[in-house]
Design a protein around this motif. Sequence first.
Motif, PDB file in Angstrom:
ATOM      1  N   UNK A 105       0.841  -1.190   0.000  1.00 18.57           N
ATOM      2  CA  UNK A 105       0.000   0.000   0.000  1.00 18.57           C
ATOM      3  C   UNK A 105       0.873   1.234   0.000  1.00 18.57           C
ATOM      4  N   UNK A 106       0.337   2.309  -0.558  1.00 16.43           N
ATOM      5  CA  UNK A 106       1.053   3.586  -0.532  1.00 16.43           C
ATOM      6  C   UNK A 106       0.052   4.727  -0.407  1.00 16.43           C
ATOM      7  N   UNK A 107       0.506   5.779   0.233  1.00 13.40           N
ATOM      8  CA  UNK A 107      -0.244   7.029   0.256  1.00 13.40           C
ATOM      9  C   UNK A 107       0.281   7.793  -0.939  1.00 13.40           C
ATOM     10  N   UNK A 108      -0.522   7.902  -1.983  1.00 14.68           N
ATOM     11  CA  UNK A 108       0.017   8.487  -3.202  1.00 14.68           C
ATOM     12  C   UNK A 108      -0.551   9.854  -3.548  1.00 14.68           C
ATOM     13  N   UNK A 109      -1.481  10.366  -2.732  1.00 10.15           N
ATOM     14  CA  UNK A 109      -1.968  11.707  -2.993  1.00 10.15           C
ATOM     15  C   UNK A 109      -2.752  12.203  -1.782  1.00 10.15           C
ATOM     16  N   UNK A 110      -2.826  13.503  -1.631  1.00  9.34           N
ATOM     17  CA  UNK A 110      -3.632  14.102  -0.577  1.00  9.34           C
ATOM     18  C   UNK A 110      -3.921  15.545  -0.954  1.00  9.34           C
ATOM     19  N   UNK A 111      -4.960  16.071  -0.363  1.00  9.00           N
ATOM     20  CA  UNK A 111      -5.310  17.476  -0.558  1.00  9.00           C
ATOM     21  C   UNK A 111      -5.965  17.947   0.735  1.00  9.00           C
ATOM     22  N   UNK A 112      -5.792  19.195   1.048  1.00 10.85           N
ATOM     23  CA  UNK A 112      -6.360  19.705   2.296  1.00 10.85           C
ATOM     24  C   UNK A 112      -6.900  21.104   2.153  1.00 10.85           C
ATOM     25  N   UNK A 113      -7.726  21.465   3.092  1.00 11.63           N
ATOM     26  CA  UNK A 113      -8.287  22.801   3.165  1.00 11.63           C
ATOM     27  C   UNK A 113      -8.698  23.066   4.595  1.00 11.63           C
ATOM     28  N   UNK A 136      -7.232  11.851   1.757  1.00 11.42           N
ATOM     29  CA  UNK A 136      -6.048  11.028   1.521  1.00 11.42           C
ATOM     30  C   UNK A 136      -6.407   9.905   0.557  1.00 11.42           C
ATOM     31  N   UNK A 137      -5.552   9.677  -0.432  1.00 11.79           N
ATOM     32  CA  UNK A 137      -5.770   8.593  -1.410  1.00 11.79           C
ATOM     33  C   UNK A 137      -4.721   7.511  -1.193  1.00 11.79           C
ATOM     34  N   UNK A 138      -5.200   6.303  -1.034  1.00 13.80           N
ATOM     35  CA  UNK A 138      -4.337   5.133  -0.849  1.00 13.80           C
ATOM     36  C   UNK A 138      -4.441   4.255  -2.086  1.00 13.80           C
ATOM     37  N   UNK A 139      -3.319   3.685  -2.478  1.00 12.97           N
ATOM     38  CA  UNK A 139      -3.303   2.722  -3.570  1.00 12.97           C
ATOM     39  C   UNK A 139      -2.779   1.401  -3.023  1.00 12.97           C
TER      40      UNK A 139
END
Length: 183
Positions: free
Chosen positions: A70-78, A94-97
């Motif tokens: 598994x990897x944390x391959x993207x995130x966005x915040x506000x 958070x996006x996990x693949x």
Amino acid sequence: MGRLTNWSVSRLLSMPSLAVVTLFGLAGCGIIEPEKAPPACPEIIVLKEAQEMTRFQGNGRDLTDVTFEASINNFVGGCKLDEETGRLHNQVVVRFELNQGPASDGGAQFNYFVAVATQDRKILSRESFSLVAPFEGNRTSVAIVDNIYPSITLGRGDTGEDYIIFIGFELSRSELYYNRTKL
């Protein structure tokens, strides 16, 4: 106010400095109010050593012992500031693949954490989250998106820039060691 004719518009455009001075002057007097700037949000950091996870079946460390990666391959915040309470409400997506390994039982279960810290890395709060990812049918990879909502009570004079949000997988000692050998 009178209607602007083509002549008056072209004449106004030929005097840009007067138009700019007038607009800034009106804005300074409060006649034209600029929109309120959004609050400064904390920096989001995925910890390098906890950005990936390889889960093995049993004590083996061979490729055939991998249940999933598994990897944390993207995130966005506000964020949004509640001025009455002084709390900064954050949203982090958070996006996990995940990729199925040869020793998979058809799914993956894992935990990850979100920690709020000051700029000098003092942890103020930490929360764990559990996710399950089924590998349905003949799928060997899956992506999962999770939303989390950490909030921060700002200190006097603080902004979101005074804080950091850390994200990472909760790893066992052997998983952490495995990741460190790959770095």
